[in-house]
Design a protein around this motif. Structure first.
Motif, short mmCIF file in Angstrom:
data_model
loop_
_atom_site.label_atom_id
_atom_site.label_comp_id
_atom_site.label_asym_id
_atom_site.label_seq_id
_atom_site.Cartn_x
_atom_site.Cartn_y
_atom_site.Cartn_z
N GLY A 73 0.89 -1.24 0.00
CA GLY A 73 -0.01 -0.18 0.27
C GLY A 73 0.90 1.29 -0.01
N TRP A 74 0.58 2.17 -1.06
CA TRP A 74 1.51 3.33 -1.09
C TRP A 74 0.76 4.63 -0.69
CZ3 TRP A 74 1.86 7.06 -5.29
CH2 TRP A 74 3.22 7.69 -5.29
N GLY A 75 1.24 5.33 0.06
CA GLY A 75 0.31 6.65 0.42
C GLY A 75 0.64 6.75 2.08
N GLY A 76 -0.42 7.11 2.63
CA GLY A 76 -0.51 7.23 4.12
C GLY A 76 -1.26 8.29 4.55
N GLU A 77 -1.25 8.56 5.74
CA GLU A 77 -2.42 9.37 6.66
C GLU A 77 -1.99 10.58 6.12
OE1 GLU A 77 -3.46 10.62 10.89
OE2 GLU A 77 -2.05 8.73 10.81
N ASN A 78 -2.87 11.12 5.76
CA ASN A 78 -3.09 12.75 5.01
C ASN A 78 -1.96 12.75 3.77
OD1 ASN A 78 -4.02 15.20 5.55
ND2 ASN A 78 -2.14 16.18 6.00
N ILE A 79 -1.74 11.67 3.07
CA ILE A 79 -0.67 11.60 2.09
C ILE A 79 -1.77 11.45 0.84
CG2 ILE A 79 1.03 10.56 0.69
CD1 ILE A 79 2.14 12.31 2.92
N GLN A 80 -2.02 12.05 -0.15
CA GLN A 80 -2.39 12.11 -1.52
C GLN A 80 -1.60 11.27 -2.46
OE1 GLN A 80 -4.42 15.54 -2.38
NE2 GLN A 80 -2.85 16.90 -1.64
N ALA B 198 -7.41 9.97 -2.77
CA ALA B 198 -7.38 10.77 -1.69
C ALA B 198 -6.41 10.60 -0.54
CB ALA B 198 -8.81 11.18 -1.25
N PRO B 199 -6.33 11.45 0.61
CA PRO B 199 -5.45 11.41 1.55
C PRO B 199 -6.00 9.91 2.39
CG PRO B 199 -6.22 13.79 1.82
CD PRO B 199 -6.88 12.79 0.36
N GLY B 200 -5.07 9.20 2.71
CA GLY B 200 -5.29 7.96 3.73
C GLY B 200 -5.55 7.05 2.84
N ASP B 201 -6.04 6.99 1.36
CA ASP B 201 -6.55 6.07 0.74
C ASP B 201 -5.31 5.30 -0.09
OD1 ASP B 201 -8.32 4.33 -0.88
OD2 ASP B 201 -9.09 5.94 -2.05
N LEU B 202 -4.94 4.31 0.76
CA LEU B 202 -3.64 3.52 0.01
C LEU B 202 -3.69 3.01 -1.47
CD1 LEU B 202 -2.13 1.78 3.07
CD2 LEU B 202 -1.73 3.98 2.37
N MET B 203 -2.98 3.18 -2.13
CA MET B 203 -2.93 2.58 -3.59
C MET B 203 -1.91 1.27 -3.46
SD MET B 203 -1.93 5.23 -6.45
CE MET B 203 -3.20 6.67 -7.03
N TYR B 204 -2.55 0.24 -4.36
CA TYR B 204 -1.96 -1.09 -4.60
C TYR B 204 -1.75 -1.05 -5.93
CZ TYR B 204 -3.10 -1.82 0.25
OH TYR B 204 -3.60 -1.79 1.82
N ARG C 106 2.03 13.82 -2.19
CA ARG C 106 2.11 14.85 -1.43
C ARG C 106 1.27 15.16 -0.30
NH1 ARG C 106 1.95 20.04 -3.84
NH2 ARG C 106 0.44 21.09 -2.60
N PRO C 107 1.63 15.58 0.75
CA PRO C 107 0.65 15.79 2.08
C PRO C 107 -0.54 16.76 1.79
CG PRO C 107 3.05 16.75 2.50
CD PRO C 107 2.79 16.32 1.03
N TYR C 108 -1.46 16.64 2.14
CA TYR C 108 -2.94 17.34 2.01
C TYR C 108 -3.05 18.29 2.70
CZ TYR C 108 -7.76 18.11 1.01
OH TYR C 108 -8.89 18.92 0.63
N GLU C 109 -3.58 19.43 2.11
CA GLU C 109 -3.60 20.64 2.84
C GLU C 109 -5.20 20.97 2.70
OE1 GLU C 109 -1.64 24.18 1.91
OE2 GLU C 109 -3.07 25.43 3.02
N ALA C 110 -5.95 20.55 3.74
CA ALA C 110 -7.45 20.77 3.93
C ALA C 110 -7.99 22.18 3.84
CB ALA C 110 -7.84 19.97 4.88
N LEU C 111 -9.03 22.40 3.38
CA LEU C 111 -9.52 23.97 3.48
C LEU C 111 -10.81 23.76 4.06
CD1 LEU C 111 -9.43 26.81 2.25
CD2 LEU C 111 -10.42 25.90 0.34
#
Ligand code: UGY
Ligand code: MN
Length: 263
Positions: free
Chosen positions: A75-82, A113-119, A135-140
């Motif tokens: 799984g590629w990505g991570g918490e708050n990572i898109q 989206a952030p937190g949604d891991l890619m396989y 990249r890390p996600y900057e919420a609005l």
């Protein structure tokens, strides 16, 4: 050829390089200078890290070759990572942790989206070449989470860029949708094409050249560039390019931060 096949042997008998690295400003990495990196999760994949925070970027770019059994099951990505993936050539199977699967062929892309891991896994026997971005996600505040986006360049209609007749731009993520804090585009300069002006802007870019040859000006220095080169442009780097040669259009896939107020 650079990161290709994990090969690190003799590539250029004159030991010359077009690589230019100005930390925090801009960089040009040529394919022949790349080395294969070991990245947790990627198996049977020759992968090289391109732009990264060490260069001054707010993101990480990678170029990867998935061999016959190439995959990432971790799984590629991570918490708050898109994450974003673009298929340069071949066939890539992208999936999530619920078993939803997408088959991407050349021109195919996926944004998670952030937190949604890619396989990932290679979808064919032959090698599949892929450009990856994270990249890390900057919420609005007041806007929800961005949604997953999957598509193919060939199903989109490009627009003329900077009002130039022979320069086309594809947008892969929704434009002016404030849930997204960046976009990925393809810019194609047909014969004789150039930017309309020397851009100098707040946003940064990482760009991987998919085809052709051109001249690129970064901070008022001209550089020859070609297919397989990677460019990093820090915020406010003056930038302009034009097509040259007989190898078809100069085209690159590139990222640009968007939709946020820095103040
Ligand atoms: O969208 C852009 O800023 C793009 N035209 N920049 C570039 O190609 N260097
Ligand atoms: Mn730009």
């Amino acid at each position: 050829m650079g990161y290709k096949n994990g090969k690190v042997g003799y590539r250029n008998s004159l030991l010359t390089s077009r690589a230019v690295v100005k930390h925090g400003k801009y960089a040009i990495l040529e394919q022949d200078g790349l080395v294969p990196n070991v990245i947790p999760g990627f198996e049977d994949v020759s992968i090289s890290i391109l732009g990264s925070p060490r260069l001054g970027a707010g993101f990480v770019d990678y170029i990867a070759e998935f061999h016959e059994n190439g995959k990432n099951e971790r799984g590629w990505g991570g918490e708050n990572i898109q994450t974003f993936v673009y298929v340069v050539g071949g066939k890539l199977i992208v999936s999530d942790d619920k078993g939803e699967e997408y088959e991407l062929t050349e021109g195919g892309y996926a944004y998670f989206a952030p937190g949604d891991l890619m396989y990932f896994k290679n979808g064919q026997k032959e090698m599949t070449e892929v450009f990856l971005y994270k990249r890390p996600y900057e919420a609005l505040e007041g806007y929800g989470q961005p949604e997953r986006v999957v598509g193919n360049k060939n199903d989109l209609t490009p627009i003329n860029h900077e009002d130039m007749e022979n320069v086309l731009l594809w947008d892969f993520l929704p434009v002016d949708d404030f849930r997204y804090d960046f976009n990925v585009h393809i810019l194609e300069f047909k014969e004789g094409g150039s930017h309309g002006f020397v851009e100098t802007h707040y946003q940064e870019h990482g760009a991987y050249i998919l085809s052709g040859e051109g001249m690129y000006n970064l901070d008022n220095e001209w550089y020859p560039v070609q297919k397989g080169d990677y460019l990093y442009m820090a915020p406010y780097t003056p930038q302009v390019a034009y097509h040259v040669g007989h190898k078809g259009s100069l085209a690159y896939v590139y990222s640009k931060d968007a939709n946020r107020d820095p103040g």
